[in-house]
Scaffold this active site. Structure first.
Site, PDB file in Angstrom:
ATOM      1  N   GLU A  17     -58.057  17.100 -67.619  1.00 30.40           N
ATOM      2  CA  GLU A  17     -57.655  17.060 -68.936  1.00 30.40           C
ATOM      3  C   GLU A  17     -58.310  15.456 -69.671  1.00 30.40           C
ATOM      4  O   GLU A  17     -58.145  14.731 -68.828  1.00 30.40           O
ATOM      5  CB  GLU A  17     -56.162  16.946 -69.336  1.00 30.40           C
ATOM      6  CG  GLU A  17     -55.751  18.486 -69.135  1.00 30.40           C
ATOM      7  CD  GLU A  17     -54.061  18.572 -69.289  1.00 30.40           C
ATOM      8  OE1 GLU A  17     -53.629  19.691 -69.130  1.00 30.40           O
ATOM      9  OE2 GLU A  17     -53.451  17.511 -69.583  1.00 30.40           O
ATOM     10  N   ARG A  43     -52.064   5.754 -67.874  1.00 35.41           N
ATOM     11  CA  ARG A  43     -50.459   5.510 -67.414  1.00 35.41           C
ATOM     12  C   ARG A  43     -49.824   6.412 -66.686  1.00 35.41           C
ATOM     13  O   ARG A  43     -48.900   6.073 -65.859  1.00 35.41           O
ATOM     14  CB  ARG A  43     -49.832   6.028 -68.726  1.00 35.41           C
ATOM     15  CG  ARG A  43     -49.521   7.102 -69.174  1.00 35.41           C
ATOM     16  CD  ARG A  43     -48.958   7.647 -70.546  1.00 35.41           C
ATOM     17  NE  ARG A  43     -49.405   7.051 -71.357  1.00 35.41           N
ATOM     18  CZ  ARG A  43     -49.429   7.010 -72.674  1.00 35.41           C
ATOM     19  NH1 ARG A  43     -48.163   8.036 -72.957  1.00 35.41           N
ATOM     20  NH2 ARG A  43     -49.822   6.773 -73.799  1.00 35.41           N
ATOM     21  N   ARG A  97     -55.757   9.701 -68.880  1.00 38.31           N
ATOM     22  CA  ARG A  97     -55.504   9.034 -69.988  1.00 38.31           C
ATOM     23  C   ARG A  97     -56.330   7.870 -70.179  1.00 38.31           C
ATOM     24  O   ARG A  97     -56.742   7.247 -69.244  1.00 38.31           O
ATOM     25  CB  ARG A  97     -54.104   9.016 -70.311  1.00 38.31           C
ATOM     26  CG  ARG A  97     -53.406  10.126 -70.330  1.00 38.31           C
ATOM     27  CD  ARG A  97     -51.972   9.750 -70.946  1.00 38.31           C
ATOM     28  NE  ARG A  97     -52.065   9.360 -72.386  1.00 38.31           N
ATOM     29  CZ  ARG A  97     -51.557  10.142 -73.255  1.00 38.31           C
ATOM     30  NH1 ARG A  97     -50.927  11.283 -73.139  1.00 38.31           N
ATOM     31  NH2 ARG A  97     -51.542   9.829 -74.726  1.00 38.31           N
ATOM     32  N   HIS A 151     -54.441  14.837 -65.834  1.00 35.65           N
ATOM     33  CA  HIS A 151     -54.825  14.402 -67.203  1.00 35.65           C
ATOM     34  C   HIS A 151     -55.118  12.943 -66.954  1.00 35.65           C
ATOM     35  O   HIS A 151     -54.482  11.846 -66.512  1.00 35.65           O
ATOM     36  CB  HIS A 151     -53.672  14.269 -68.451  1.00 35.65           C
ATOM     37  CG  HIS A 151     -54.110  13.873 -69.892  1.00 35.65           C
ATOM     38  ND1 HIS A 151     -53.385  14.010 -70.733  1.00 35.65           N
ATOM     39  CD2 HIS A 151     -55.348  13.251 -70.155  1.00 35.65           C
ATOM     40  CE1 HIS A 151     -53.917  13.461 -71.835  1.00 35.65           C
ATOM     41  NE2 HIS A 151     -55.116  13.035 -71.656  1.00 35.65           N
ATOM     42  N   THR A 160     -49.191  14.540 -75.213  1.00 33.83           N
ATOM     43  CA  THR A 160     -50.135  14.762 -76.188  1.00 33.83           C
ATOM     44  C   THR A 160     -49.488  15.663 -77.472  1.00 33.83           C
ATOM     45  O   THR A 160     -49.022  16.722 -76.995  1.00 33.83           O
ATOM     46  CB  THR A 160     -51.143  15.793 -75.278  1.00 33.83           C
ATOM     47  OG1 THR A 160     -51.567  15.144 -74.126  1.00 33.83           O
ATOM     48  CG2 THR A 160     -52.380  16.221 -76.216  1.00 33.83           C
TER      49      THR A 160
END
Ligand code: PXP
Length: 254
Positions: free
Chosen positions: A77, A53, A49, A47, A108
């Site tokens: 993602e 992070r 983001r 993922h 999430t």
């Protein structure tokens, strides 16, 4: 009982979380991905983001290179925002899962409101699909969201199993059972509408069985628990044990 084997996508985000806690280069999520592929992961999920992070842009590029080399599918993602769409269009990962994202949340929480955000989601689904990535939408398994997902022309829905996992953690078995039934029914509805069914979030050795047993399920994406368990037993053992629980639920002889 379901007969088809179920794919296990391993989410390696939290290897990067650990690395970033010290700001250095160790542990490397790409090394974790190599090990996961070697020990039976059917794909790697990461993922990116908006606040970077855990996984960063360089990780994602290296993961794509690894996945292209090994043939293991990469599932990226991302939030349905223009910055991420540009990165994904350039990267061309095998698969993309659109997820809701708020900067302040720890992980999430809740599914994507595909029904409410139809005008925003549908064009992104189209651009990513036309660019060659298979697009899934991370949703709660309600009839409305499933219908909206089919309408958006996504190929896959991934049902959010987080509320089910939390309900079990809280000892709320009635709620967990209701949520499980919602996902069981939702899986049937999704398949009838031509959608593939994946599930994920908060899955553990303890709670994965009933989810894995959903006959329409094609793939589970599991990260936090496997990476946490790997601290005690190593990644190969954690993966093998998760696979054993999944196979048992599918009625596959061990
Ligand atoms: N699937 C999706 C769409 C996710 O966003 C996540 C969490 O990043 C997962 C699966 C994996 O959840 P967990 O880390 O709790 O196993």
């Amino acid at each position: 009982m379901a007969e088809l084997p179920l794919r296990l996508g391993v989410n390696i985000d939290h290897v990067a979380t650990l690395r970033n806690a010290r700001g250095g280069i160790h542990p490397d999520p790409v090394d974790a991905a190599i090990l996961a592929i070697k020990h039976g992961a059917d794909g790697i999920t990461a993922h990116l983001r908006e606040d970077r992070r855990h996984i960063n842009d360089d990780d994602l590029n290296r993961l794509q290179e690894l996945c292209s080399k090994t043939g293991a599918p990469l599932n990226m993602e991302m939030a349905a925002v223009e910055e991420m769409a540009k990165i994904a269009l350039n990267l061309k990962p095998h698969a993309i899962c659109l997820v809701p994202e708020k900067r302040e949340e720890r992980t999430t929480e809740g599914g994507l409101d595909v029904a409410g955000l139809h005008n925003k989601i549908t064009p992104i689904v189209r651009r990513l699909s036309e660019n060659g990535s298979r697009v899934s939408l991370f949703i709660e398994a309600t009839s409305e969201q499933i219908k909206a997902s089919a309408h958006s022309r996504a190929q896959v829905v991934e049902f959010h199993t987080g509320a089910y996992a939390h309900a079990l953690d809280d000892g709320n078995h009635d709620l967990a059972q209701n949520l499980l039934e919602q996902m069981q029914n939702g899986a049937k509805q999704a398949v009838n509408l031509g959608l593939g069914v994946h599930l994920g979030h908060g899955l553990t050795f303890e709670n994965v069985g009933p989810i894995a047993a959903i006959p329409e399920a094609m793939e589970l994406n599991i990260g936090h628990f496997i990476i946490g368990e790997a601290i005690y037993t190593g990644l190969p053992t954690a993966l093998a044990t998760m696979r054993k629980h999944m196979d048992k639920a599918r009625g596959i002889d061990l």
